[in-house]
Design an enzyme around this catalytic site. Structure first.
Site, mmCIF file in Angstrom:
data_model
loop_
_atom_site.group_PDB
_atom_site.id
_atom_site.type_symbol
_atom_site.label_atom_id
_atom_site.label_comp_id
_atom_site.label_asym_id
_atom_site.label_seq_id
_atom_site.Cartn_x
_atom_site.Cartn_y
_atom_site.Cartn_z
ATOM 1 N N GLU A 68 0.970 -0.873 -0.172
ATOM 2 C CA GLU A 68 -0.059 0.116 0.166
ATOM 3 C C GLU A 68 0.659 0.887 0.314
ATOM 4 O O GLU A 68 2.136 1.540 0.471
ATOM 5 C CB GLU A 68 -0.445 -0.352 1.266
ATOM 6 C CG GLU A 68 -2.015 -1.007 1.154
ATOM 7 C CD GLU A 68 -1.331 -2.177 1.313
ATOM 8 O OE1 GLU A 68 -2.347 -3.053 1.626
ATOM 9 O OE2 GLU A 68 -0.593 -2.164 2.567
ATOM 10 N N TYR A 127 7.953 2.841 -6.686
ATOM 11 C CA TYR A 127 7.116 1.280 -7.084
ATOM 12 C C TYR A 127 6.695 1.171 -9.066
ATOM 13 O O TYR A 127 6.581 0.161 -8.978
ATOM 14 C CB TYR A 127 6.003 1.565 -6.424
ATOM 15 C CG TYR A 127 6.951 1.257 -4.644
ATOM 16 C CD1 TYR A 127 7.333 1.041 -4.314
ATOM 17 C CD2 TYR A 127 5.799 2.078 -3.897
ATOM 18 C CE1 TYR A 127 7.278 0.677 -3.050
ATOM 19 C CE2 TYR A 127 6.081 2.327 -2.863
ATOM 20 C CZ TYR A 127 6.919 1.952 -2.572
ATOM 21 O OH TYR A 127 7.207 1.424 -0.834
#
Length: 153
Positions: free
Chosen positions: A110, A122
């Protein structure tokens, strides 16, 4: 002219003795840091907990849960003074390697929508958004959603 050789950064299992340094970093970079209990519980539960050192100095850490062919990255952090130098990418690469070695086929995490630097890290690694957790994070004014990202390993 002679070059000064620095040891390569190291990726090592986290132990209880690392917690003061881990907590110092955690408290300095997050308005809502993990508590000592969060880290102690992660170690006691057998989660895959790691520290990242550069020149012998603790500059980052990660906490990963491995289960049933999946991995879930709970925390990946780099000290403020060491950010934007490639350490986050290196640390994430080490974590991905751990997940692969343990047979994980998918790695989840998350990230806050407000964490644009994290999102770029990411995305650059190939993570894709697969969902949203509403009101997941504490925030200055109530709660903040979490973007759920996944990487096929």
């Amino acid at each position: 002219m002679s070059a000064v050789l620095r040891p390569a950064p190291s990726f090592e299992r986290m132990t209880e003795t690392d917690l003061p340094g881990v907590l110092e970093i955690e408290r300095s970079i997050y308005p809502f840091p993990w508590t000592p209990g969060n880290f102690q519980d992660s170690l006691r539960a057998g989660y895959s907990c790691w520290v990242y050192r550069d020149g012998g100095h603790l500059i980052g850490y990660a906490v990963l849960v491995l289960a049933s062919g999946e991995a879930h990255l709970l925390n990946l952090s780099v000290a403020a003074h060491a950010q934007r130098r490639g350490h986050g990418r290196s640390l994430l690469g080490c974590v991905v390697g751990v997940a692969r070695r343990h047979g994980a086929k998918m790695l989840f995490l998350e990230v806050r929508p407000s964490n644009e630097v994290g999102q770029r890290l990411y995305a650059g690694f190939g993570f894709k958004q697969v969902g949203v957790r509403r009101g997941y994070y504490p925030a200055q004014r109530g709660r903040e959603d979490a973007l759920v990202l996944a990487l096929f390993l």
